[in-house]
Design a protein around this motif. Structure first.
Motif, PDB file in Angstrom:
ATOM      1  N   LEU A  96       0.831  -1.204   0.000  1.00  8.43           N
ATOM      2  CA  LEU A  96       0.000   0.000   0.000  1.00  8.43           C
ATOM      3  C   LEU A  96       0.865   1.254   0.000  1.00  8.43           C
ATOM      4  CD1 LEU A  96      -2.828   1.174   0.124  1.00  8.43           C
ATOM      5  CD2 LEU A  96      -2.734   0.997   2.627  1.00  8.43           C
ATOM      6  N   PHE A  97       1.954   1.215   0.750  1.00 14.90           N
ATOM      7  CA  PHE A  97       2.880   2.345   0.773  1.00 14.90           C
ATOM      8  C   PHE A  97       3.466   2.578  -0.618  1.00 14.90           C
ATOM      9  CE2 PHE A  97       7.230   3.978   1.067  1.00 14.90           C
ATOM     10  CZ  PHE A  97       7.035   5.131   1.802  1.00 14.90           C
ATOM     11  N   GLY A  98       3.912   1.494  -1.268  1.00  8.42           N
ATOM     12  CA  GLY A  98       4.483   1.625  -2.602  1.00  8.42           C
ATOM     13  C   GLY A  98       3.480   2.173  -3.605  1.00  8.42           C
ATOM     14  N   LEU A  99       2.221   1.730  -3.495  1.00  2.00           N
ATOM     15  CA  LEU A  99       1.189   2.188  -4.420  1.00  2.00           C
ATOM     16  C   LEU A  99       0.904   3.675  -4.233  1.00  2.00           C
ATOM     17  CD1 LEU A  99      -0.901   1.390  -6.570  1.00  2.00           C
ATOM     18  CD2 LEU A  99      -2.496   0.908  -4.705  1.00  2.00           C
ATOM     19  N   THR A 100       0.742   4.103  -2.987  1.00  2.00           N
ATOM     20  CA  THR A 100       0.477   5.525  -2.745  1.00  2.00           C
ATOM     21  C   THR A 100       1.697   6.376  -3.087  1.00  2.00           C
ATOM     22  OG1 THR A 100       1.042   5.198  -0.401  1.00  2.00           O
ATOM     23  CG2 THR A 100      -1.282   5.159  -0.985  1.00  2.00           C
ATOM     24  N   TYR A 101       2.883   5.815  -2.921  1.00  2.00           N
ATOM     25  CA  TYR A 101       4.110   6.548  -3.261  1.00  2.00           C
ATOM     26  C   TYR A 101       4.107   6.921  -4.745  1.00  2.00           C
ATOM     27  CZ  TYR A 101       9.084   7.778  -2.973  1.00  2.00           C
ATOM     28  OH  TYR A 101      10.279   8.455  -2.982  1.00  2.00           O
ATOM     29  N   LEU A 102       3.626   6.007  -5.583  1.00  3.09           N
ATOM     30  CA  LEU A 102       3.585   6.251  -7.024  1.00  3.09           C
ATOM     31  C   LEU A 102       2.647   7.409  -7.383  1.00  3.09           C
ATOM     32  CD1 LEU A 102       3.446   2.589  -8.396  1.00  3.09           C
ATOM     33  CD2 LEU A 102       5.420   4.147  -8.391  1.00  3.09           C
ATOM     34  N   PHE A 103       1.609   7.594  -6.566  1.00  2.00           N
ATOM     35  CA  PHE A 103       0.603   8.617  -6.865  1.00  2.00           C
ATOM     36  C   PHE A 103       0.674   9.816  -5.917  1.00  2.00           C
ATOM     37  CE2 PHE A 103      -1.131   4.682  -8.599  1.00  2.00           C
ATOM     38  CZ  PHE A 103      -1.527   5.087  -9.874  1.00  2.00           C
ATOM     39  N   ASP A 104       1.732   9.906  -5.138  1.00  3.93           N
ATOM     40  CA  ASP A 104       1.848  10.990  -4.166  1.00  3.93           C
ATOM     41  C   ASP A 104       1.691  12.371  -4.801  1.00  3.93           C
ATOM     42  OD1 ASP A 104       2.023   9.953  -1.603  1.00  3.93           O
ATOM     43  OD2 ASP A 104       4.167   9.548  -1.755  1.00  3.93           O
ATOM     44  N   GLU A 105       2.389  12.596  -5.897  1.00  8.08           N
ATOM     45  CA  GLU A 105       2.363  13.920  -6.523  1.00  8.08           C
ATOM     46  C   GLU A 105       0.997  14.241  -7.110  1.00  8.08           C
ATOM     47  OE1 GLU A 105       5.645  14.349  -9.214  1.00  8.08           O
ATOM     48  OE2 GLU A 105       7.085  13.588  -7.746  1.00  8.08           O
ATOM     49  N   LYS A 106       0.337  13.252  -7.701  1.00 10.72           N
ATOM     50  CA  LYS A 106      -1.004  13.471  -8.246  1.00 10.72           C
ATOM     51  C   LYS A 106      -1.997  13.780  -7.142  1.00 10.72           C
ATOM     52  CE  LYS A 106      -0.491  10.673 -12.433  1.00 10.72           C
ATOM     53  NZ  LYS A 106      -1.011   9.531 -13.229  1.00 10.72           N
ATOM     54  N   ILE A 107      -1.860  13.077  -6.016  1.00  8.55           N
ATOM     55  CA  ILE A 107      -2.748  13.336  -4.882  1.00  8.55           C
ATOM     56  C   ILE A 107      -2.494  14.725  -4.326  1.00  8.55           C
ATOM     57  CG2 ILE A 107      -3.352  12.623  -2.538  1.00  8.55           C
ATOM     58  CD1 ILE A 107      -2.634   9.744  -3.394  1.00  8.55           C
ATOM     59  N   ARG A 108      -1.222  15.108  -4.212  1.00  7.05           N
ATOM     60  CA  ARG A 108      -0.883  16.454  -3.724  1.00  7.05           C
ATOM     61  C   ARG A 108      -1.469  17.524  -4.639  1.00  7.05           C
ATOM     62  NH1 ARG A 108       4.255  18.969  -4.135  1.00  7.05           N
ATOM     63  NH2 ARG A 108       4.194  18.177  -6.282  1.00  7.05           N
ATOM     64  N   GLN A 247      -4.479  19.173   3.408  1.00  5.04           N
ATOM     65  CA  GLN A 247      -3.869  20.485   3.577  1.00  5.04           C
ATOM     66  C   GLN A 247      -2.401  20.503   3.142  1.00  5.04           C
ATOM     67  OE1 GLN A 247      -4.707  22.282   7.386  1.00  5.04           O
ATOM     68  NE2 GLN A 247      -6.915  22.001   7.177  1.00  5.04           N
ATOM     69  N   THR A 248      -2.023  19.490   2.371  1.00  2.00           N
ATOM     70  CA  THR A 248      -0.683  19.366   1.762  1.00  2.00           C
ATOM     71  C   THR A 248       0.450  19.521   2.768  1.00  2.00           C
ATOM     72  OG1 THR A 248      -0.552  21.710   1.086  1.00  2.00           O
ATOM     73  CG2 THR A 248      -1.552  20.142  -0.479  1.00  2.00           C
ATOM     74  N   LYS A 249       0.247  18.996   3.973  1.00  2.00           N
ATOM     75  CA  LYS A 249       1.305  18.989   4.971  1.00  2.00           C
ATOM     76  C   LYS A 249       2.076  17.669   4.949  1.00  2.00           C
ATOM     77  CE  LYS A 249      -1.108  22.266   7.930  1.00  2.00           C
ATOM     78  NZ  LYS A 249      -1.706  22.548   9.257  1.00  2.00           N
ATOM     79  N   HIS A 250       1.486  16.663   4.294  1.00  2.00           N
ATOM     80  CA  HIS A 250       2.139  15.363   4.164  1.00  2.00           C
ATOM     81  C   HIS A 250       1.758  14.730   2.835  1.00  2.00           C
ATOM     82  CE1 HIS A 250       4.244  14.442   7.907  1.00  2.00           C
ATOM     83  NE2 HIS A 250       3.257  15.031   8.571  1.00  2.00           N
ATOM     84  N   TRP A 251       2.644  13.869   2.335  1.00  2.00           N
ATOM     85  CA  TRP A 251       2.313  13.027   1.207  1.00  2.00           C
ATOM     86  C   TRP A 251       1.403  11.904   1.699  1.00  2.00           C
ATOM     87  CZ3 TRP A 251       4.099  15.150  -3.178  1.00  2.00           C
ATOM     88  CH2 TRP A 251       5.257  15.917  -3.137  1.00  2.00           C
ATOM     89  N   ALA A 252       0.635  11.341   0.786  1.00  2.00           N
ATOM     90  CA  ALA A 252      -0.277  10.259   1.166  1.00  2.00           C
ATOM     91  C   ALA A 252       0.481   9.069   1.735  1.00  2.00           C
ATOM     92  CB  ALA A 252      -1.111   9.832  -0.044  1.00  2.00           C
ATOM     93  N   SER A 253       1.647   8.752   1.167  1.00  2.00           N
ATOM     94  CA  SER A 253       2.420   7.612   1.658  1.00  2.00           C
ATOM     95  C   SER A 253       2.976   7.863   3.058  1.00  2.00           C
ATOM     96  CB  SER A 253       3.555   7.270   0.692  1.00  2.00           C
ATOM     97  OG  SER A 253       4.369   8.398   0.440  1.00  2.00           O
ATOM     98  N   ASP A 254       3.190   9.139   3.416  1.00  2.00           N
ATOM     99  CA  ASP A 254       3.606   9.462   4.794  1.00  2.00           C
ATOM    100  C   ASP A 254       2.550   9.012   5.788  1.00  2.00           C
ATOM    101  OD1 ASP A 254       5.722  10.800   3.605  1.00  2.00           O
ATOM    102  OD2 ASP A 254       4.853  12.783   3.876  1.00  2.00           O
ATOM    103  N   VAL A 255       1.300   9.229   5.391  1.00  2.00           N
ATOM    104  CA  VAL A 255       0.172   8.891   6.261  1.00  2.00           C
ATOM    105  C   VAL A 255       0.006   7.381   6.374  1.00  2.00           C
ATOM    106  CG1 VAL A 255      -2.351   8.998   6.424  1.00  2.00           C
ATOM    107  CG2 VAL A 255      -1.035  11.062   5.910  1.00  2.00           C
ATOM    108  N   VAL A 256       0.223   6.665   5.275  1.00  2.00           N
ATOM    109  CA  VAL A 256       0.122   5.202   5.302  1.00  2.00           C
ATOM    110  C   VAL A 256       1.127   4.623   6.292  1.00  2.00           C
ATOM    111  CG1 VAL A 256       0.472   3.086   3.973  1.00  2.00           C
ATOM    112  CG2 VAL A 256      -0.803   4.987   2.966  1.00  2.00           C
ATOM    113  N   LEU A 257       2.371   5.075   6.211  1.00  2.00           N
ATOM    114  CA  LEU A 257       3.402   4.556   7.122  1.00  2.00           C
ATOM    115  C   LEU A 257       3.134   5.005   8.552  1.00  2.00           C
ATOM    116  CD1 LEU A 257       5.974   2.941   7.481  1.00  2.00           C
ATOM    117  CD2 LEU A 257       7.291   5.009   6.954  1.00  2.00           C
TER     118      LEU A 257
END
Length: 299
Positions: A96-108, A247-257
């Motif tokens: 899940l971390f790897g998957l969200t990491y790939l889309f971090d910038e799009k989510i941001r 609020q763009t204080k974290h990447w999505a993968s930061d939250v997963v971990l």
């Protein structure tokens, strides 16, 4: 019944510090009404209970030693947890971390821009209730009220909250500085790192707000038999994590971990507390100033 046997052992603590990020405007008092409400509730409990101070870390050196041994045992379970017994969960989390990491910038980019209206208010509340300092204050309030009113269950709840929070917050604090990932408002790329430099804006991975929220949620949910009560605990923790991304204080993968670390910390505390009779663990402690190793078990 708990028995303790000691054997000589040496230990040496280390300490590291890291700067606090203040790049985006914060509201340090946003969580104050919630903390005051929690303290008011505890005070009401105290008013209907005869005052009779119980042994606590504030009044008893024995309680301090027992807490040190217990916390060390929980720390051992916390470190072993990703492999034993949560190996499957670790693999799922890594995926899940790897998957969200790939889309971090799009989510941001999806959440970037001006935030206003209902969602802004909801995520402001999520950031407030996810504040690690607020969580520690609530844990201390429960522990103190339980100790003063001789309410063992209240004091134990505060104790477990505090232990889970220290594990989760300590782990995330260390990882933040070691990994040095740039925050989404600081850098353009989600792969921008400055490891071991402890730079402002480079302490994104993992999210401490999320880790702290999930650690607290696990402990409180463990004390709740009602499904909806458990769901509410995790919904609040999830809101804290979502708010950090929105609020763009974290990447999505930061939250997963962060969520995984918090859940692991909470599980380590509750597993240690609920250990069946016959289980034992080794933990460092001090006896009259001399380092020692304690064998703690239930028989």
């Amino acid at each position: 019944m708990t028995k303790t046997v000691t054997v000589s052992e040496t230990t040496s603590p280390t300490q590291q510090s890291a700067p606090t990020i203040l790049s985006i405007s914060r509201r340090p008092l946003a969580g104050l009404p919630i903390l005051l409400l929690a303290m008011l509730t505890i005070c009401q409990l105290a008013l209907v209970t005869p005052l009779h101070a119980a042994d606590s870390v504030f009044t008893s050196t024995t309680a301090i030693k027992e807490e040190a041994v217990r916390f060390a045992g929980e720390g051992k379970l916390f470190l072993k947890g990703p492999v034993d017994p949560y190996l499957t969960g670790t693999v799922v989390t890594a995926g899940l971390f790897g998957l969200t990491y790939l889309f971090d910038e799009k989510i941001r980019d999806e959440f970037a821009g001006s935030h206003h209206g209902v969602m802004r208010g909801i995520t402001d509340a999520g950031n407030a209730v996810g504040n690690p300092l607020l969580h520690l204050g609530v844990a201390a309030a429960f522990y103190g009220a339980g100790a003063v009113t001789d309410q063992t269950k209240v004091m134990q709840l505060g104790e477990e909250m505090g232990e889970a929070l220290l594990l989760a917050d300590g782990a995330t604090f260390l990882l933040k500085g070691v990994i040095g990932r740039g925050r989404p408002y600081q850098v353009d790329s989600s792969s921008s790192y400055r490891p071991f430099q402890f730079k402002d804006g480079y302490d994104s991975l993992p999210s401490m707000h999320t880790a702290s929220s999930f650690a607290l949620a696990h402990v409180v949910a463990d004390k709740t038999d009602n499904f909806y009560g458990k769901a509410a605990c995790y919904a609040a923790a999830g809101l804290a994590g979502f708010s950090r991304v929105y609020q763009t204080k974290h990447w999505a993968s930061d939250v997963v971990l962060g969520a995984a670390i918090g859940e692991l910390a909470g599980a380590a505390v509750t597993r240690y507390r609920n250990a069946p009779a016959g289980s034992v663990t080794l933990a460092p402690m001090s006896i009259e100033g001399a380092p020692a190793l304690a064998l703690l078990g239930k028989f």
